[in-house]
Every structure is written in C-alpha cells, then in structure tokens.
Scaffold this motif. Structure first.
Motif, mmCIF file in Angstrom:
data_model
loop_
_atom_site.group_PDB
_atom_site.id
_atom_site.type_symbol
_atom_site.label_atom_id
_atom_site.label_comp_id
_atom_site.label_asym_id
_atom_site.label_seq_id
_atom_site.Cartn_x
_atom_site.Cartn_y
_atom_site.Cartn_z
ATOM 1 N N VAL A 569 88.320 83.213 18.970
ATOM 2 C CA VAL A 569 88.852 84.558 19.162
ATOM 3 C C VAL A 569 87.830 85.331 19.999
ATOM 4 O O VAL A 569 86.671 85.463 19.604
ATOM 5 C CB VAL A 569 89.104 85.271 17.825
ATOM 6 C CG1 VAL A 569 89.742 86.642 18.076
ATOM 7 C CG2 VAL A 569 89.985 84.413 16.923
ATOM 8 N N MET A 570 88.288 85.830 21.147
ATOM 9 C CA MET A 570 87.389 86.553 22.043
ATOM 10 C C MET A 570 87.694 88.047 22.010
ATOM 11 O O MET A 570 88.855 88.466 21.872
ATOM 12 C CB MET A 570 87.519 86.036 23.484
ATOM 13 C CG MET A 570 87.044 84.614 23.661
ATOM 14 S SD MET A 570 86.961 84.121 25.396
ATOM 15 C CE MET A 570 85.656 85.218 25.987
ATOM 16 N N ARG A 571 86.631 88.825 22.153
ATOM 17 C CA ARG A 571 86.777 90.269 22.203
ATOM 18 C C ARG A 571 85.617 90.830 23.044
ATOM 19 O O ARG A 571 84.454 90.573 22.744
ATOM 20 C CB ARG A 571 86.755 90.872 20.798
ATOM 21 C CG ARG A 571 87.096 92.355 20.762
ATOM 22 C CD ARG A 571 87.156 92.852 19.325
ATOM 23 N NE ARG A 571 87.715 94.201 19.260
ATOM 24 C CZ ARG A 571 87.826 94.896 18.141
ATOM 25 N NH1 ARG A 571 87.437 94.372 16.990
ATOM 26 N NH2 ARG A 571 88.344 96.115 18.154
ATOM 27 N N ARG A 572 85.981 91.530 24.116
ATOM 28 C CA ARG A 572 85.000 92.164 25.001
ATOM 29 C C ARG A 572 83.940 91.177 25.492
ATOM 30 O O ARG A 572 82.749 91.460 25.506
ATOM 31 C CB ARG A 572 84.339 93.347 24.298
ATOM 32 C CG ARG A 572 85.327 94.454 23.952
ATOM 33 C CD ARG A 572 84.656 95.572 23.191
ATOM 34 N NE ARG A 572 85.642 96.609 22.832
ATOM 35 C CZ ARG A 572 85.361 97.660 22.075
ATOM 36 N NH1 ARG A 572 84.122 97.825 21.606
ATOM 37 N NH2 ARG A 572 86.296 98.538 21.791
ATOM 38 N N GLY A 573 84.401 89.993 25.891
ATOM 39 C CA GLY A 573 83.505 89.022 26.496
ATOM 40 C C GLY A 573 82.660 88.236 25.527
ATOM 41 O O GLY A 573 81.729 87.527 25.934
ATOM 42 N N ARG A 574 82.961 88.290 24.238
ATOM 43 C CA ARG A 574 82.194 87.561 23.239
ATOM 44 C C ARG A 574 83.144 86.814 22.300
ATOM 45 O O ARG A 574 84.287 87.228 22.110
ATOM 46 C CB ARG A 574 81.304 88.501 22.419
ATOM 47 C CG ARG A 574 80.182 89.152 23.224
ATOM 48 C CD ARG A 574 79.328 90.028 22.321
ATOM 49 N NE ARG A 574 78.128 90.518 23.003
ATOM 50 C CZ ARG A 574 78.085 91.627 23.735
ATOM 51 N NH1 ARG A 574 79.185 92.375 23.875
ATOM 52 N NH2 ARG A 574 76.964 91.992 24.319
ATOM 53 N N ILE A 575 82.638 85.740 21.676
ATOM 54 C CA ILE A 575 83.404 85.040 20.643
ATOM 55 C C ILE A 575 83.091 85.713 19.304
ATOM 56 O O ILE A 575 81.935 85.709 18.852
ATOM 57 C CB ILE A 575 83.024 83.548 20.597
ATOM 58 C CG1 ILE A 575 83.409 82.877 21.914
ATOM 59 C CG2 ILE A 575 83.726 82.858 19.421
ATOM 60 C CD1 ILE A 575 83.008 81.410 21.987
ATOM 61 N N VAL A 576 84.125 86.301 18.709
ATOM 62 C CA VAL A 576 83.897 87.034 17.455
ATOM 63 C C VAL A 576 84.302 86.219 16.232
ATOM 64 O O VAL A 576 83.814 86.475 15.129
ATOM 65 C CB VAL A 576 84.658 88.380 17.471
ATOM 66 C CG1 VAL A 576 84.068 89.312 18.531
ATOM 67 C CG2 VAL A 576 86.157 88.183 17.731
ATOM 68 N N GLU A 577 85.206 85.252 16.417
ATOM 69 C CA GLU A 577 85.620 84.400 15.296
ATOM 70 C C GLU A 577 85.927 83.003 15.827
ATOM 71 O O GLU A 577 86.281 82.832 17.005
ATOM 72 C CB GLU A 577 86.864 84.963 14.592
ATOM 73 C CG GLU A 577 86.616 86.279 13.865
ATOM 74 C CD GLU A 577 87.895 86.884 13.303
ATOM 75 O OE1 GLU A 577 87.815 87.983 12.747
ATOM 76 O OE2 GLU A 577 88.962 86.255 13.433
ATOM 77 N N GLU A 578 85.842 82.014 14.926
ATOM 78 C CA GLU A 578 86.052 80.625 15.353
ATOM 79 C C GLU A 578 86.463 79.799 14.134
ATOM 80 O O GLU A 578 85.925 79.965 13.039
ATOM 81 C CB GLU A 578 84.759 80.081 15.969
ATOM 82 C CG GLU A 578 84.865 78.686 16.517
ATOM 83 C CD GLU A 578 83.570 78.256 17.199
ATOM 84 O OE1 GLU A 578 83.432 77.052 17.463
ATOM 85 O OE2 GLU A 578 82.699 79.124 17.461
ATOM 86 N N GLY A 579 87.450 78.922 14.292
ATOM 87 C CA GLY A 579 87.888 78.067 13.190
ATOM 88 C C GLY A 579 89.327 77.619 13.381
ATOM 89 O O GLY A 579 89.968 77.918 14.392
#
Length: 625
Positions: A569-579
C-alpha cells in the motif's frame, strides 16, 4: 554522417553539458556533410549548369553578330544568317537538355538526403527519454518530422537549384558584358554594391519575420493535435466554443505573421524591379549616345540591353527564394536542435549482457528516491524486495507514486538516489533493449497500431511467426474474438484499435506478452476501464500470463489484487503497509479504509475518519466537492 552530428552536438554544449542555442553555420556544415556521398552527382550538376547557362547566354551574342556583321554591314549573306539561326536553335536544344539533366540530378540527390535526415530524425526522437515527451507537445514533434523536413526539401527543390543556376548566370553575364564593352560594364558594376546594401538591409528583418511565422505555425499545429486527441473530452464538457476561441487567437497570430512576411517580400522584390528599370534606362541613354556618335555598334547595345534584362532576372529569382531560404534555415536549426537533445536515460558504454532465459525475476528497490522535477520527489527512500515468480499488488490513491515506481522499473526514468536491481544487476547497467525484453508492460489503455492483428500482436517483428501469434491468442482466450472477425488474423485495425472494446484490446495486449515472453510482467491499471464480465475474462488471462513470471499489478479495483502473494500500500511516495489481503484487513489501517470504501460498507471508526477527511476536503474546496 553520424560523426558529423556528434561533432555538431559537441560544438553546441558548454563544459557543464548544458545545451546552447544551435548555430546556423554549424547546422549547415552538418547538412553539407550529408552531401559528401553525392559529390559526383553534385559535380555533374555543376557541369550541366555551366553548359546550360553558356548555351543560353551565347544566344544574344549570336544576334549581335547577325546585326553588326550582316545587317548593319549591308551584306546579303543569307547562308550566314541561316547558319546563325541553326546554331541559335541548337543552343536552345542544348540548354533545354542540360537544364533537364541538372534538375533531375539535383532532385535525386536532394530527395535522398532529406529522406535520410527524416529517417534519422524519427529514429532519434524515438530514443529520447520520457521526460522529453512530458515537456514537449506532440504537435511540435509532428512539425519537426513533417513541416521542417518539407522546408528542407524545398531547400533542394528551389533554393540550391536557383543559387546554382542563377548564381552562375550572374557571373557569366558580367563576363559577357565586359567582353562586349568595358566602359558600360564598369558602369554596371555600380549595381553590385546597391544590391548588397538592399540585401543586408532586409536580411535580419526578413529572418525574424520567417522565424515568427514558423514558431506560430508550430504552436497552431500543437494546439490542433492536442485538441484532436482530446476531442471526446471537449465534446463531453461542451468546450467547442472555448477551444474555437483559442484556435482563433493562434490562427490570427499566424495569419498576421504571414501577412508581414508577404509584405516584406513584396517590398524586397519591388526594390529590385525599380533598380532594374532605372539601370536599363541609363544604359539605353548612355549606349544610345555612343551608337549615334558611332563609338559603339548597335548590335553591341542590343546584346548589352538583353544581358541587363537577364542580369536582373536571376537577381529577382534569388530574392524570391529568400523566404524559402529563411524557412529552410529555421527548419535546419530546429531539426538539429532536436538532434542536439540527448536522452536523459542512456546505455552505459560497456553494458552488462544477460540472457533473458536465465533471468529469475528477483527485483530489489534499494531505498530509491525520484522526482520529475528537482527538489520535488514523488518517491521517498522506498525499499521493496520481490522474490522470483511472486505476484505483487500495488494499491493506493491517485498520486501515491504507483505508476512512477513502475516507470522506474521500466527505466523510462532513472532514480535520483538508490538503485533498482534485477537478479542483483543494476538496471542502469543493462542495455535498454534487453531490459525491455525482460520487463513486459500492459498499460491501462493498450496501444494498437494501424495494421493487421498479426502485426499488432508481434509488433511488426517478422522474426515472430504467424503460428506463434495464433498460439499466443489461443493461450489468453483471444482466438475466439479474432475468429469472429471477417478476415480473422489479417483483419486490419484502425489507429488505436477503434472498433474493438477495451477488453478486446486488452486481450490482444496479453497475447503480446505471451509472444515476447518477458520474465517480469507489469500490469498498470489493466482492468480499470472494464465492466465486471470483461474483467473476469481479463483475470483469467492474467492468471495464464503471470504463471512462472514475477508480476506487479497496479490496481484501483482491489478485487484485482486480492489473490496476490503480497500487497503493498503506497501513500505519498512511501510504502505504508504490506502483506496479504486478509493480513492487511486485520491491521485496520489504510488498506482496510480503501477496501471498505470500495465495498461501500461501514468500517466504523475508520469510516468516520474517512468521511471526516472527505468532508474537510470539500469544505476546503467547495468547487471540486
């Protein structure tokens, strides 16, 4: 010729590598280098020109002989007159023949040069980085490939032909006038400084005028191209009147530039007309008195007046080509201005070679940072490691950086910090041609070219057989679609595949993937514009083409990636969640918020937070709300 382009490009750059404004003389020097392989043809052109001009300019001298040595001398030598007439006729035929040869030889060489430049220009444009196309209107590029090369074509069709023929004519006329009478010839030399003064006075003004006209034409073409590509949007929002007003402004600006160009040309040419008439009157007055005083033969005066008239014909012809020369000059500078642009993404001098069959498909994004403009990164220190054969779903709102991440993997752009590795090899070390064979991309709007279905699937690569294309279409379920068409696989598609549904175009793009067998597959919003039934067909095709490949799927519809091995899950150029899907839902974080919103359900506290953010944005921007 490539070395000449390289030298010209080197001349145009400072030590810091920044591009300078292309210089006219440098561009023409490169243009001359293109004619090196046609040097024998150009030598024959010069020879034919000299013979044709000599045959034409000897004719008034023959009339002078007939007048002074026969008619004015009181002789009745009919045989001599008949001989002169025969020679006169022979010179006319000779001039016609060699003028014909001259024009054909020059056109063959010129058309060959222009065709080669047009081919190299198109090839160079296709190698430029995506950042160039982000900033350059498509209409401007169309102007370079079509209008500018056509102006270059006119340089050979009109300008060079006129300069050769009429330039030699001027020199030969001066020689003949001095041969007839040196005194009158000296008087006529006064014309040369006057001609030079007029030419210099008009030159800079005319060049600015033609530059303005070409620039405004480019803007007009760019505006039309953009409107044609977005015509559905214009009609949907009833913007025809507003766009027509903008077109009128650009059209009026081009019209005014053309009127200014024509007025300048008329004033330039009429100045020479006036100068020519005054010169003829002066020669008639001066020569007439000499004839009356019997210090000058009448035949000499006749021939001299004829040469004076012929003297101004090539001068006027050359000045009439002035606007074409200026247009060609501007076109040459614009074309070589494009040649001067170097791709921001280039292969290394000694790239790493890798066999496509040996690629496992491991991808490592090592703390990458990237921005389309310096100082404004859209991806911030992102780290992601993907195992061979893994399917990764990438989700997030618009502007999260999903497509930018994929563009970096395809190396449409280069990262500003960090690195991207495939099987441990930095993609900047790989040749772009090999990288594009390793990484296959299916976009939201797959592009189909005007041509047969066979050619669209194999992308006009004749090394891929018809049987391979058919097997690929059968593999993804597109064969039934093609068989229903009247001409089957030979069905001709129009530009962009109009007449096919979005799902049918997408199936053909999946067949491309099978044909080219990339080891890494990217699907960029491939199901975004499809209905539910078509999406199921595409999902089945996706399972087929992704098997055994590392697959990255960008999706707004979360149903597309729910079965992925891992979702980021990306938000503002960063990965904020993963799974995995169920793991992300259990986190009750940003992904769960996206999922509940997509389902139209009530996620409790998260739903309230989402509604609060949404209502706040509406209050801040009531127009878009």
């Amino acid at each position: 010729m490539r070395q000449a382009i390289t030298n010209w490009q080197t001349d145009q750059k400072t030590d810091t590598g920044r591009k300078q404004k292309p210089q006219y003389r440098s561009a023409l020097r490169v243009l001359v280098s293109y004619g090196a392989e046609h040097r024998m043809t150009f030598a024959l052109v010069v020879l034919c020109t000299v013979i044709a001009i000599a045959a034409e300019l000897l004719q008034p001298y023959l009339v002078k002989i007939a007048i002074d040595d026969n008619l004015m001398a009181g002789k009745n030598d009919y045989g001599g007159l008949l001989t002169i007439c025969a020679i006169y006729f022979g010179l006319s035929i000779l001039g016609l023949l060699f003028s014909y040869l001259q024009s054909n030889l020059l056109q063959n060489a010129g058309q060959s040069i222009v065709a080669k430049i047009r081919k190299q220009l198109f090839g160079h444009i296709t190698k430029l980085s995506m950042s160039y196309f982000d900033k350059t209107p498509s209409g401007s590029l169309i102007t370079h490939v079509s209008s500018d090369t056509e102006a270059l074509n006119q340089l050979f069709n009109q300008v060079i032909l006129t300069l050769l023929r009429d330039g030699f004519t001027l020199v030969f006329i001066l020689v003949m006038m001095f041969q007839l009478d040196r005194t009158l010839g000296m008087y006529c030399l006064v014309l040369l400084p006057l001609i030079a003064i007029i030419a210099v006075a008009f030159r800079s003004f005319m060049r600015n005028t033609y530059q303005m006209a070409r620039t405004r034409l480019s803007r007009l073409v760019a505006f039309v191209a953009e409107n044609l590509s977005g015509m559905s949007l214009i009609q949907a929002f009833h913007q025809q009147k507003a766009q027509a007003e903008q077109f009128k402004e650009r059209n009026d600006a081009y019209y005014k530039a053309n009127i200014r160009e024509i007025r300048t040309l008329v004033l330039f040419n009429r100045s020479f007309d006036l100068l020519g008439n005054l010169t003829i009157a002066f020669v008639v007055w001066l020569g007439g008195m000499a004839v009356l005083d019997r210090t000058l033969e009448f035949g000499v005066l006749y021939a001299f007046i004829t040469y004076i008239r012929q003297f101004f014909q090539p001068v006027i012809a050359i000045t009439q080509q002035w606007n074409t020369l200026q247009s060609a000059t501007v076109a040459v500078n614009r074309i070589w201005g494009v040649f001067d642009i170097r791709p921001e993404v280039e292969d290394k001098p000694q790239p790493v070679r890798i066999e496509r069959e040996a690629v496992q498909g491991r991808i490592d994004f090592n703390r990458i940072t990237f921005g389309y403009e310096s100082g404004s990164p859209v991806i911030h220190g992102l780290g992601l490691h993907i195992h061979p054969g893994e399917m990764i779903g990438i989700v997030g709102t618009t502007g999260a950086g999903k497509s930018s991440l994929i563009s970096l993997l395809c190396r449409f752009y280069d990262v500003q910090e960090g690195s991207i590795l495939i099987d441990g090899i930095d993609i900047r070390e790989l040749p772009q041609a090999e990288l594009q064979r390793i990484v296959g991309l299916v976009q939201q709007e797959p592009y189909l070219y005007a041509g047969s279905i066979i050619d669209n699937v194999r992308m006009f690569d004749e090394s891929i057989s018809r049987d391979e294309v058919i097997r690929a279409c059968e593999f993804v379920g597109a064969d039934r679609l093609v068989r229903r068409m009247k001409d089957g696989y030979e069905t001709k598609l129009s530009e962009r595949g109009s007449g096919l549904s979005a799902g049918e175009r997408q199936l053909l793009s999946f067949a491309r993937i099978i044909v080219f067998r990339p080891r890494i597959l990217i699907l960029d919003e491939a199901t975004a514009n499809l209905d539910s039934q078509t999406e199921q067909l595409i999902q089945q095709a996706l399972k087929v083409v992704s098997e055994g490949r590392t697959t990255l799927v960008i999706a707004h519809r979360l149903s597309t990636v729910m079965q992925a091995d891992r979702i980021i899950v990306m938000r503002r150029g960063r990965i904020v969640e993963e799974g995995k899907h169920h793991e992300l839902l259990a986190m009750q974080g940003y992904y769960e918020e996206l999922y509940r919103h997509a389902q139209g359900g009530e996620p409790g506290a998260n739903r309230g937070r989402f509604q609060g953010n949404f209502q706040g944005s509406r209050a801040a921007n009531p127009v878009t709300g």
